[in-house]
Design a protein around this motif. Structure first.
Motif, PDB file in Angstrom:
ATOM      1  N   SER A  95       0.732  -1.157  -0.154  1.00  0.00           N
ATOM      2  CA  SER A  95      -0.194   0.071   0.051  1.00  0.00           C
ATOM      3  C   SER A  95       1.044   1.102   0.018  1.00  0.00           C
ATOM      4  O   SER A  95       1.825   1.314   0.706  1.00  0.00           O
ATOM      5  N   LYS A  96       0.121   2.308  -0.671  1.00  0.00           N
ATOM      6  CA  LYS A  96       1.123   3.775  -0.646  1.00  0.00           C
ATOM      7  C   LYS A  96      -0.158   4.624  -0.176  1.00  0.00           C
ATOM      8  O   LYS A  96      -0.953   4.883  -1.033  1.00  0.00           O
ATOM      9  N   GLN A  97      -0.234   5.208   0.890  1.00  0.00           N
ATOM     10  CA  GLN A  97      -1.022   6.299   1.393  1.00  0.00           C
ATOM     11  C   GLN A  97      -0.204   7.467   1.121  1.00  0.00           C
ATOM     12  O   GLN A  97       0.577   7.773   1.895  1.00  0.00           O
ATOM     13  N   TYR A  98      -0.510   8.496   0.234  1.00  0.00           N
ATOM     14  CA  TYR A  98      -0.136   9.760   0.108  1.00  0.00           C
ATOM     15  C   TYR A  98      -0.975  10.578   1.062  1.00  0.00           C
ATOM     16  O   TYR A  98      -2.234  10.051   1.640  1.00  0.00           O
ATOM     17  N   ARG A 135       7.596   2.627  -8.540  1.00  0.00           N
ATOM     18  CA  ARG A 135       8.493   3.436  -8.011  1.00  0.00           C
ATOM     19  C   ARG A 135       9.009   2.732  -6.670  1.00  0.00           C
ATOM     20  O   ARG A 135       9.671   2.816  -6.063  1.00  0.00           O
ATOM     21  N   MET A 136       8.011   2.019  -6.113  1.00  0.00           N
ATOM     22  CA  MET A 136       8.087   1.363  -4.732  1.00  0.00           C
ATOM     23  C   MET A 136       9.046   0.192  -5.020  1.00  0.00           C
ATOM     24  O   MET A 136       9.657  -0.251  -4.345  1.00  0.00           O
ATOM     25  N   LEU A 137       8.640  -0.680  -6.231  1.00  0.00           N
ATOM     26  CA  LEU A 137       9.322  -1.764  -6.570  1.00  0.00           C
ATOM     27  C   LEU A 137      10.829  -1.383  -6.892  1.00  0.00           C
ATOM     28  O   LEU A 137      11.704  -2.266  -6.777  1.00  0.00           O
ATOM     29  N   CYS A 138      11.013  -0.221  -7.277  1.00  0.00           N
ATOM     30  CA  CYS A 138      12.641   0.059  -7.650  1.00  0.00           C
ATOM     31  C   CYS A 138      13.113   1.001  -6.217  1.00  0.00           C
ATOM     32  O   CYS A 138      14.156   1.337  -6.382  1.00  0.00           O
ATOM     33  N   GLY A 139      12.359   0.917  -5.157  1.00  0.00           N
ATOM     34  CA  GLY A 139      12.976   1.361  -4.070  1.00  0.00           C
ATOM     35  C   GLY A 139      13.167   2.988  -3.974  1.00  0.00           C
ATOM     36  O   GLY A 139      13.676   3.629  -2.938  1.00  0.00           O
ATOM     37  N   ILE A 140      12.421   3.552  -4.866  1.00  0.00           N
ATOM     38  CA  ILE A 140      12.363   5.019  -5.095  1.00  0.00           C
ATOM     39  C   ILE A 140      11.382   5.741  -3.833  1.00  0.00           C
ATOM     40  O   ILE A 140      11.681   6.733  -3.350  1.00  0.00           O
ATOM     41  N   HIS A 175      -3.526  12.753   1.145  1.00  0.00           N
ATOM     42  CA  HIS A 175      -4.783  12.852   0.767  1.00  0.00           C
ATOM     43  C   HIS A 175      -5.307  11.662  -0.216  1.00  0.00           C
ATOM     44  O   HIS A 175      -6.353  11.973  -0.820  1.00  0.00           O
ATOM     45  N   LYS A 176      -4.310  10.763  -0.599  1.00  0.00           N
ATOM     46  CA  LYS A 176      -4.773   9.877  -1.397  1.00  0.00           C
ATOM     47  C   LYS A 176      -4.174   8.361  -1.113  1.00  0.00           C
ATOM     48  O   LYS A 176      -2.915   8.214  -0.951  1.00  0.00           O
ATOM     49  N   LEU A 177      -5.043   7.204  -1.159  1.00  0.00           N
ATOM     50  CA  LEU A 177      -4.411   6.141  -1.158  1.00  0.00           C
ATOM     51  C   LEU A 177      -4.366   5.494  -2.560  1.00  0.00           C
ATOM     52  O   LEU A 177      -5.197   5.395  -3.302  1.00  0.00           O
ATOM     53  N   ALA A 178      -3.013   5.673  -2.973  1.00  0.00           N
ATOM     54  CA  ALA A 178      -2.771   5.360  -4.449  1.00  0.00           C
ATOM     55  C   ALA A 178      -2.794   3.989  -4.694  1.00  0.00           C
ATOM     56  O   ALA A 178      -2.835   3.560  -5.848  1.00  0.00           O
ATOM     57  N   VAL A 179      -2.168   3.010  -3.742  1.00  0.00           N
ATOM     58  CA  VAL A 179      -2.067   1.787  -3.928  1.00  0.00           C
ATOM     59  C   VAL A 179      -2.809   1.025  -2.621  1.00  0.00           C
ATOM     60  O   VAL A 179      -2.134   1.249  -1.470  1.00  0.00           O
ATOM     61  N   GLY A 220       2.538   0.306   3.743  1.00  0.00           N
ATOM     62  CA  GLY A 220       2.202  -1.063   4.153  1.00  0.00           C
ATOM     63  C   GLY A 220       2.558  -2.055   3.131  1.00  0.00           C
ATOM     64  O   GLY A 220       2.970  -2.028   2.046  1.00  0.00           O
ATOM     65  N   GLY A 221       2.663  -3.212   3.529  1.00  0.00           N
ATOM     66  CA  GLY A 221       3.072  -4.510   2.997  1.00  0.00           C
ATOM     67  C   GLY A 221       4.716  -4.705   2.899  1.00  0.00           C
ATOM     68  O   GLY A 221       5.272  -4.008   3.406  1.00  0.00           O
ATOM     69  N   GLU A 222       4.801  -5.603   1.797  1.00  0.00           N
ATOM     70  CA  GLU A 222       6.175  -5.939   1.623  1.00  0.00           C
ATOM     71  C   GLU A 222       6.570  -6.263   0.131  1.00  0.00           C
ATOM     72  O   GLU A 222       5.649  -6.857  -0.454  1.00  0.00           O
TER      73      GLU A 222
END
Ligand SMILES: Nc1ncnc2c1ncn2[C@@H]1O[C@H](COP(=O)(O)OP(=O)(O)OP(=O)(O)O)[C@@H](O)[C@H]1O
Ligand SMILES: [Mg+2]
Length: 111
Positions: A9-12, A45-50, A14-18, A55-57
């Motif tokens: 998961s990625k929570q910005y 970008r999360m898969l690349c570590g940027i 104001h936005k839950l993007a993933v 949340g998650g792995e």
């Protein structure tokens, strides 16, 4: 070789993007499709570590994104990227190879 994504998961602010994405990828070619704003770039970008997930792995044969061996397997061409205008396309690839730590002959061959 297996890339495992678990409830990522990625929570910005104001936005839950993933939202809890899970998938397992083995060697092959994949396409990632989604409407504008669906979260494709955020996921990549999360898969690349940027970007850090909220949340998650992510793991590649048990390696985490921050580990050098994970990064060594990674090639990523973003949608928009910086470029030195004085380089030819080939010189730019040599330069990328140098930044990745490839020996000169290998960088030239792979470019
Ligand atoms: N840095 C950020 N801060 C806040 N919100 C963001 C940020 N980056 C992206 N978003 C929002 O998160 C959502 C997902 O954006 P993302 O860029 O990952 O989607 P995308 O699928 O790549 O879209 P596109 O097809 O337009 O490239 C969108 O609603 C976007 O506005
Ligand atoms: Mg995008």
């Amino acid at each position: 070789m297996e890339l495992v994504v678990r409830t990522l998961s990625k929570q910005y602010p104001h936005k839950l993007a993933v939202d809890r994405v899970s998938l397992t990828l083995t060697p092959g070619i994949y396409g990632l499709l989604g409407a504008n704003g669906a979260g494709k770039t955020t996921l990549m970008r999360m898969l690349c570590g940027i970007l850090h997930p909220t949340g998650g792995e992510i793991s590649l044969d048990g390696l985490g994104v921050a580990q050098e061996e994970y990064r060594a397997c990674l090639g990523y061409l973003p949608q928009d990227f910086g470029y030195y205008p004085g380089f030819t396309g080939e010189e730019f690839l040599w330069y990328m190879g140098a930044l990745k730590g490839l020996p000169k002959a290998q960088a030239r061959r792979r470019a």
